[in-house]
Motif scaffolding. Sequence first.
Motif, short mmCIF file in Angstrom:
data_model
loop_
_atom_site.label_atom_id
_atom_site.label_comp_id
_atom_site.label_asym_id
_atom_site.label_seq_id
_atom_site.Cartn_x
_atom_site.Cartn_y
_atom_site.Cartn_z
N MET A 145 67.20 59.88 63.29
CA MET A 145 67.55 60.05 64.70
C MET A 145 68.45 61.26 64.91
O MET A 145 68.29 62.01 65.88
N VAL A 146 69.40 61.46 63.99
CA VAL A 146 70.26 62.64 64.08
C VAL A 146 69.43 63.91 63.92
O VAL A 146 69.62 64.90 64.66
N LEU A 147 68.48 63.89 62.97
CA LEU A 147 67.62 65.05 62.76
C LEU A 147 66.74 65.30 63.97
O LEU A 147 66.51 66.46 64.35
N ALA A 148 66.22 64.25 64.59
CA ALA A 148 65.39 64.41 65.79
C ALA A 148 66.21 65.02 66.92
O ALA A 148 65.72 65.90 67.66
N LEU A 149 67.45 64.59 67.09
CA LEU A 149 68.31 65.17 68.12
C LEU A 149 68.57 66.64 67.84
O LEU A 149 68.55 67.48 68.75
N LEU A 150 68.80 66.95 66.56
CA LEU A 150 69.02 68.34 66.17
C LEU A 150 67.78 69.19 66.46
O LEU A 150 67.90 70.30 67.00
N PHE A 151 66.62 68.67 66.13
CA PHE A 151 65.38 69.39 66.40
C PHE A 151 65.22 69.64 67.90
O PHE A 151 64.79 70.72 68.32
N TYR A 152 65.50 68.62 68.69
CA TYR A 152 65.32 68.76 70.13
C TYR A 152 66.22 69.86 70.69
O TYR A 152 65.77 70.71 71.49
N VAL A 153 67.48 69.87 70.28
CA VAL A 153 68.42 70.88 70.78
C VAL A 153 67.96 72.28 70.38
O VAL A 153 67.89 73.20 71.23
N PHE A 154 67.62 72.47 69.12
CA PHE A 154 67.21 73.80 68.67
C PHE A 154 65.86 74.19 69.28
O PHE A 154 65.62 75.38 69.52
N ALA A 155 64.96 73.23 69.51
CA ALA A 155 63.66 73.55 70.11
C ALA A 155 63.83 74.03 71.55
O ALA A 155 63.16 74.96 71.99
N VAL A 156 64.73 73.39 72.30
CA VAL A 156 64.98 73.83 73.67
C VAL A 156 65.56 75.24 73.68
O VAL A 156 65.14 76.11 74.47
N ILE A 157 66.50 75.50 72.78
CA ILE A 157 67.10 76.84 72.70
C ILE A 157 66.05 77.87 72.33
O ILE A 157 65.97 78.96 72.93
N ALA A 158 65.20 77.54 71.32
CA ALA A 158 64.18 78.49 70.87
C ALA A 158 63.17 78.76 71.97
O ALA A 158 62.71 79.91 72.14
N THR A 159 62.79 77.74 72.73
CA THR A 159 61.81 77.95 73.81
C THR A 159 62.37 78.88 74.87
O THR A 159 61.65 79.75 75.39
N LYS A 160 63.64 78.71 75.20
CA LYS A 160 64.24 79.56 76.23
C LYS A 160 64.47 80.99 75.72
O LYS A 160 64.35 81.96 76.48
N LEU A 161 64.79 81.14 74.44
CA LEU A 161 65.09 82.47 73.91
C LEU A 161 63.83 83.25 73.53
O LEU A 161 63.73 84.45 73.84
N GLY A 171 56.19 78.90 72.84
CA GLY A 171 55.81 78.90 74.25
C GLY A 171 56.10 77.59 74.96
O GLY A 171 56.43 77.59 76.15
N THR A 172 55.99 76.51 74.26
CA THR A 172 56.28 75.19 74.83
C THR A 172 57.24 74.45 73.90
O THR A 172 57.47 74.86 72.76
N LEU A 173 57.75 73.33 74.42
CA LEU A 173 58.68 72.54 73.60
C LEU A 173 57.97 71.99 72.36
O LEU A 173 58.54 71.98 71.26
N GLY A 174 56.73 71.56 72.52
CA GLY A 174 55.97 71.03 71.38
C GLY A 174 55.73 72.08 70.33
O GLY A 174 55.86 71.81 69.12
N ARG A 175 55.36 73.29 70.76
CA ARG A 175 55.14 74.38 69.79
C ARG A 175 56.43 74.76 69.09
O ARG A 175 56.43 75.06 67.89
N SER A 176 57.52 74.74 69.82
CA SER A 176 58.81 75.06 69.20
C SER A 176 59.18 74.01 68.15
O SER A 176 59.67 74.36 67.06
N LEU A 177 58.92 72.74 68.47
CA LEU A 177 59.22 71.68 67.50
C LEU A 177 58.39 71.86 66.23
O LEU A 177 58.90 71.71 65.12
N TYR A 178 57.11 72.19 66.39
CA TYR A 178 56.25 72.37 65.21
C TYR A 178 56.70 73.60 64.41
O TYR A 178 56.74 73.55 63.18
#
Length: 283
Positions: A145-161, A171-178
């Motif tokens: 769960m901690v790792l999933a939260l970490l992934f979510y935060v970094f994926a949002v940042i990567a998508t915006k940047l 391009g999308t949150l899903g692509r950033s997560l992958y």
Amino acid sequence: MPDTTAPDTHLRRRVQALVENPRTQRFIMALILVNAVVLGLETSAEVMARVGPLLLAIDKAILAVFVVEITARLWVHRGAFFRDPWSVFDFSVVVIALVPASGPLAVLRALRVLRVLRLLTVVPSMRRVVGALLSAIPGLGSIAMVLALLFYVFAVIATKLFGQAFPDWFGTLGRSLYTLFQVMTLESWSMGIARPVMEQFPLAWAFFVPFILIATFTMLNLFIAVIVSAMQTFNAEEAATTVAAVDQARDHVEADVHVQVGELRKEIAEIKALLLARPPAGP
């Protein structure tokens, strides 16, 4: 009415001794290994064209032995059989193998290879490892769960940047997560992702390096630490259980010895009393 309970109990004990005999367990282990080889050979079209009927016959014969063994264990343990998770696992694997693999159930034919996993129930060392892994699930879930939260935060940042410049990766949150999952595995993360991104965003290293340090090295090492700790705890509990069983058996033996010694002393005292009460022999 004749009492049939004693013969039935005697027969059940004999069957239980046969099923739990180390030779029987080694025989079942050998059959599992042979069945694994047979199932592997069945994946080869060339081998099936040559000796396909023989392999199928061997597979059915081994399955028949498994059915007999499971039936014997069911008869011996009855209701207690389903209170043992390992016995339930063996029963499920054999039942899946008996389901007709045709029509919509054809996918179950591929699940026959699950019979190989019966080695986990036959080999005690493997069973201990699996037990330790199962006991580590709560701790692993918290880390996940901690790792999933970490992934979510970094994926949002990567998508915006980086989303507009690299839509295929971020391009999308899903692509950033992958993409971040690929980076976490260290698979072509530098030349394949980080360096191309750094050509347009020179400071992108400040994003990727902390993510790798936290996600790859810290979090994955926490997974390993939890598993190792669980295995140590499981082994300690197993050792404590064994010591308690030995102490209980020793106390039982000591109690029996004390009773027998007391009976011997009583008999010796009675013999002495008889000898003292016996009149002396004449001249």
